[in-house]
Write a protein that holds these residues in place. Structure first.
Motif, short mmCIF file in Angstrom:
data_model
loop_
_atom_site.label_atom_id
_atom_site.label_comp_id
_atom_site.label_asym_id
_atom_site.label_seq_id
_atom_site.Cartn_x
_atom_site.Cartn_y
_atom_site.Cartn_z
N ALA A 19 -4.40 15.58 -11.12
CA ALA A 19 -4.95 16.24 -9.93
C ALA A 19 -4.65 17.74 -9.96
O ALA A 19 -5.52 18.55 -9.62
CB ALA A 19 -4.36 15.62 -8.67
N ILE A 20 -3.46 18.12 -10.40
CA ILE A 20 -3.12 19.54 -10.49
C ILE A 20 -3.98 20.21 -11.55
O ILE A 20 -4.48 21.33 -11.35
CB ILE A 20 -1.62 19.71 -10.79
N PRO A 27 0.80 -1.22 0.00
CA PRO A 27 0.00 0.00 0.00
C PRO A 27 0.84 1.28 0.00
O PRO A 27 0.32 2.35 -0.26
CB PRO A 27 -0.82 -0.10 1.28
N ARG A 28 2.11 1.17 0.27
CA ARG A 28 2.97 2.35 0.27
C ARG A 28 3.73 2.49 -1.04
O ARG A 28 4.76 3.15 -1.10
CB ARG A 28 3.94 2.27 1.44
N SER A 29 3.23 1.90 -2.12
CA SER A 29 3.90 2.02 -3.40
C SER A 29 3.67 3.43 -3.97
O SER A 29 2.72 4.11 -3.63
CB SER A 29 3.36 0.97 -4.38
N GLN A 30 4.54 3.82 -4.87
CA GLN A 30 4.46 5.16 -5.44
C GLN A 30 3.36 5.22 -6.49
O GLN A 30 3.14 4.27 -7.24
CB GLN A 30 5.79 5.55 -6.07
N PHE A 31 2.69 6.37 -6.54
CA PHE A 31 1.70 6.61 -7.58
C PHE A 31 2.40 7.04 -8.86
O PHE A 31 3.50 7.59 -8.83
CB PHE A 31 0.73 7.72 -7.16
N ASP A 32 1.73 6.81 -9.96
CA ASP A 32 2.24 7.27 -11.24
C ASP A 32 2.18 8.80 -11.25
O ASP A 32 1.25 9.41 -10.73
CB ASP A 32 1.38 6.70 -12.36
#
Length: 124
Positions: A70-71, A58-63
């Motif tokens: 989101a920005i 669950p602590r993997s990095q998001f793309d």
């Protein structure tokens, strides 16, 4: 000689702020340690959100595309936040506000076209 006594209230204020922020950070951790809520067991580590085990860590990095999208959402959401009050008072503000808003919307359209061109809105 410089009189440093005038800085005493500032030092007192900083000391109180440091003490309160340390209490807000460390007091909950100490209470958790004393009450035993920090001890993991099988029940606490079980799946509780979706009902099945996670496929990966669950602590993997998001793309990075997720953050870019989101920005872009925040930017265009703020456009709507600026557009509605302007539209309500449009008749009272005159031509200068209309020209200013058209420049603002034009900049956002150019930004949207660029994001679309580089594929920031595509999701795989």
């Amino acid at each position: 000689m410089v009189d440093l006594s005038q800085y005493l209230p500032i030092l007192i204020f900083l000391g109180i702020a440091l003490a309160l922020s340390a209490a807000f950070v460390f007091l909950p951790m100490g209470v958790a340690r004393l009450t035993g809520t920090h001890q993991p067991n099988a029940e606490k580590n079980s799946e509780y959100e979706c009902g099945f085990p996670a496929f990966e860590d669950p602590r993997s990095q998001f793309d990075v595309r997720f953050y870019l999208l989101a920005i872009l959402f925040v930017v265009f959401d703020l456009e709507a936040a600026f557009l509605f009050p302007w539209a309500v008072t449009f008749t009272k503000l005159g031509w200068a506000s209309w020209i200013t808003m058209m420049v603002f919307i034009g900049e956002l359209v150019v930004g949207l076209a660029y994001a679309w061109k580089v594929g920031a809105l595509d999701w795989e």
